[in-house]
Design a protein around this motif. Structure first.
Motif, PDB file in Angstrom:
ATOM      1  N   GLY A   1       1.260  12.419  -5.963  1.00  0.00           N
ATOM      2  CA  GLY A   1       0.879  12.614  -4.571  1.00  0.00           C
ATOM      3  C   GLY A   1       1.562  11.668  -3.600  1.00  0.00           C
ATOM      4  O   GLY A   1       1.428  11.836  -2.389  1.00  0.00           O
ATOM      5  N   ASP A   2       2.315  10.678  -4.078  1.00  0.00           N
ATOM      6  CA  ASP A   2       3.071   9.823  -3.150  1.00  0.00           C
ATOM      7  C   ASP A   2       4.204  10.664  -2.560  1.00  0.00           C
ATOM      8  O   ASP A   2       4.880  11.390  -3.300  1.00  0.00           O
TER       9      ASP A   2
ATOM     10  N   ARG B   1       5.045   1.412  -8.060  1.00  0.00           N
ATOM     11  CA  ARG B   1       3.819   1.074  -7.335  1.00  0.00           C
ATOM     12  C   ARG B   1       3.028   0.099  -8.169  1.00  0.00           C
ATOM     13  O   ARG B   1       3.141   0.063  -9.394  1.00  0.00           O
ATOM     14  N   ILE B   2       2.184  -0.670  -7.533  1.00  0.00           N
ATOM     15  CA  ILE B   2       1.450  -1.708  -8.257  1.00  0.00           C
ATOM     16  C   ILE B   2       0.076  -1.182  -8.662  1.00  0.00           C
ATOM     17  O   ILE B   2      -0.640  -0.621  -7.845  1.00  0.00           O
TER      18      ILE B   2
ATOM     19  N   GLU C   1       5.986   4.008   0.476  1.00  0.00           N
ATOM     20  CA  GLU C   1       6.739   5.231   0.778  1.00  0.00           C
ATOM     21  C   GLU C   1       7.858   4.951   1.774  1.00  0.00           C
ATOM     22  O   GLU C   1       8.993   5.382   1.602  1.00  0.00           O
ATOM     23  N   LYS C   2       7.523   4.184   2.810  1.00  0.00           N
ATOM     24  CA  LYS C   2       8.512   3.874   3.836  1.00  0.00           C
ATOM     25  C   LYS C   2       9.697   3.116   3.220  1.00  0.00           C
ATOM     26  O   LYS C   2      10.854   3.401   3.505  1.00  0.00           O
TER      27      LYS C   2
ATOM     28  N   ASP D   1       0.855  -1.191   0.000  1.00  0.00           N
ATOM     29  CA  ASP D   1       0.000   0.000   0.000  1.00  0.00           C
ATOM     30  C   ASP D   1       0.894   1.244   0.000  1.00  0.00           C
ATOM     31  O   ASP D   1       2.123   1.148   0.091  1.00  0.00           O
ATOM     32  N   LYS D   2       0.236   2.390  -0.106  1.00  0.00           N
ATOM     33  CA  LYS D   2       0.970   3.666  -0.212  1.00  0.00           C
ATOM     34  C   LYS D   2       1.969   3.840   0.938  1.00  0.00           C
ATOM     35  O   LYS D   2       3.123   4.193   0.737  1.00  0.00           O
TER      36      LYS D   2
END
Ligand code: TXA
Ligand code: MG
Length: 522
Positions: free
Chosen positions: A267-268, A308-309, A251-252, A246-247
């Protein structure tokens, strides 16, 4: 050869039509991607397409028509299913495959007895086909293996000097190639997903199958229902890795990486260099931006990019299908509880690997520690162990660990029972500690089945003599005891076969190997 850049004016389109009629090559916009067109009925012209693209000659081309009735001479029969689909989706981003007529040269069909036909919706494309006055064979106008072109600039980058002209019609509306559906067999099969979705086709045709190669890698001995499936595709120079996360996890994870790009959604919040392809949950915006994003990665000099998927439904299936090929099917499932599972022979240096990973920001979850905690004074599991292995394994409320080990490890069956009791309970405790990103330090990673709970598995092994020396020193045991322990372990071959990477501690530098492991597997 000079490559002319043409506009979409009537004059330029009639000039482009003439070039095609005369056996030349013209790249043109469609609503999906730019095509590289030649007269489909002229074998010599068609062969020039393969040369300009560097395309394998067994990969057939799509024939483009301007009107539905132009289909009739190209195929053996316009079947009722074909007629229904054409009425519903022509003109549009859909290609249908039918048995071919004798008019289709084998250079177009790649030697198959079928032909792929499509009627584009884009006005420029149809005007060009009309101006040419012939059906136009056109693959995507990229160099074979590169991302398909969605802007005239992409075509110019790949094809300048190799083709007669490019018509600049601006950016393509959808940005992924047409859906390819075969109607040549009993059941319609989608060979390539696109903007006309499986759901839309099912609405007209009833049962529609999806070729397995659409979402998964083909097996080595499988024959491709569509020759295009077997070739490397959409590949930028960068190594792409899809992160199934997930987002927040995405990001982490990427924010811990160095020397990599993020191929993410608008926006990520990422702190490494990023290139975006559309918005989360908006498959059309992703389709529209994907190929351009892949090309921009190259321009930025990216060596590695974490993507990202996309969701796999609707047009998202087409986006996923292209991205997974661009990634050469590299995908890491970061939804699993543990990011890295570390295991290996006792005494090989597992502890050192975990220390290094800790310093890189991973939380370490030590199975041995939780196994000990699970068996401390008054733990409920102690009575289960007593029932199984005898009352005398306890003394003053404490587990006699050495005593239990001596009793159990001499028998395969007893070892199996002990594991059956301990493993699930230890894993449960470890799962409660799991936090992203984390490392599961598990000597019995495979035996407990915990390998399946780890995104990536790293092992470390060493020659037995070295391991023995180290555990004798560490645990104060004699040579015989060390040998017995090592005999119960998996072989180096086993670790290599079942791990994503195996570090070998035989004098080679461990730090270098660990860096290589992380580079290759994450
Ligand atoms: O959107 C599109 O379809 C674009 C634009 C230019 O129309 N064209 C396009 O063509 O993507 P191309 O050549 O890049 O992809 C055609 C795909 C290939 O994977 C090819 O193997 C498959 O269609 N194909 C063509 N004829 C076939 C046939 N007779 N049987 C099975 N697959 C076929
Ligand atoms: Mg192509």
């Amino acid at each position: 050869m000079e490559t002319k850049i043409l506009s979409t004016s009537e004059y330029d389109l009639s000039l482009a039509g003439e070039i095609i009629r005369d056996g030349g090559l013209v790249a043109f916009p469609t609503e999906t991607v730019y095509g590289l067109g030649a007269n489909a009925l002229d074998e010599t012209a068609v062969k020039k397409i393969y040369a300009a693209k560097g395309r394998p000659s067994d990969n057939p081309l799509i024939v483009h028509i301007a009107e539905k009735e132009d289909m009739i001479p190209l195929v053996k029969e316009v079947t009722p299913a074909a007629k229904a689909v054409m009425d519903a989706f022509f003109p549009g981003p859909l290609t249908i495959i039918l048995k071919k007529s004798d008019k289709i040269p084998s250079a177009v069909s790649g030697g198959l007895d079928t032909v792929a036909v499509r009627m584009p919706r884009n006005e420029t494309a149809r005007a060009l086909i009309k101006a040419a006055g012939v059906p136009v064979a056109a693959p995507s106008a990229n160099t074979s293996g590169r991302p398909s072109p969605t802007k005239a600039k992409h075509v110019i980058d790949d094809m300048t000097g190799k083709i007669d002209a490019v018509i600049d019609g601006g950016a393509c509306r959808f940005g992924v190639e047409s859906t390819v559906v075969s109607l040549a067999g009993d059941i319609p099969v989608i060979l390539r997903p696109g903007a006309v979705t499986k759901e839309m086709l099912s609405g007209v045709l009833g049962k529609v199958e999806l070729a397995s190669a659409v979402l998964e890698e083909m097996g080595e001995n499988e024959t491709a229902p569509s020759p295009g499936m077997k070739y490397k595709h959409y590949a930028p120079k960068a190594k792409i890795i899809i992160l199934d996360a997930d987002k927040e996890r995405y990001e982490k994870f990427v924010n811990m990486q160095k020397n990599a790009f993020a191929l993410c959604f608008e926006g990520d919040s990422v702190e490494i260099p990023k290139i975006t392809f559309g918005f989360e949950g908006d498959d059309l915006s992703q389709a529209n931006a994907l190929f351009d994003a892949l090309r921009r990665l190259d321009e930025a000099g990216a060596k590695k990019a974490y993507a990202r998927i996309p969701q796999k439904s609707g047009v998202g299936m087409a986006v996923y299908n292209r991205l997974i090929r661009a990634a050469a099917f590299r995908i890491i499932d970061l939804k699993k509880p543990f990011t890295i599972g570390v295991t290996g022979k006792t005494g090989a240096g597992k502890g050192y690997i975990c220390e290094r990973l800790h310093s890189l920001g991973y939380k370490i979850i030590d199975c041995d520690y939780y196994a000990k905690r699970l068996t401390k004074k008054n733990s409920p599991i102690l009575s289960v162990l007593q029932e199984e292995f005898g009352e005398d394994i306890m003394e003053n409320g404490e587990l006699r660990r050495r005593f239990l080990a001596d009793r159990v490890f001499v028998s395969k069956e007893k070892t199996r029972r002990l594991n059956e009791i301990m493993h699930p309970a230890v894993l449960k405790l470890c799962m409660q500690q799991a936090d992203f990103p984390c490392v599961l330090d598990a000597p019995q990673l495979f035996e407990s089945g915990a390998d399946r709970l780890c995104s990536v598995v790293l092992s470390i092994t060493a020659p037995d003599a070295l391991c023995a020396e180290r555990i004798m020193r560490r645990d104060g045991i004699n040579e015989k005891q060390a040998e017995a322990r090592l005999a119960a372990q998996h072989s180096t071959e086993f670790f290599i076969k079942n791990s994503d990477y195996t570090v070998i501690n035989d004098g080679r530098n461990i730090d270098t190997q660990l860096a290589a492991a992380l580079e290759e597997c994450l």
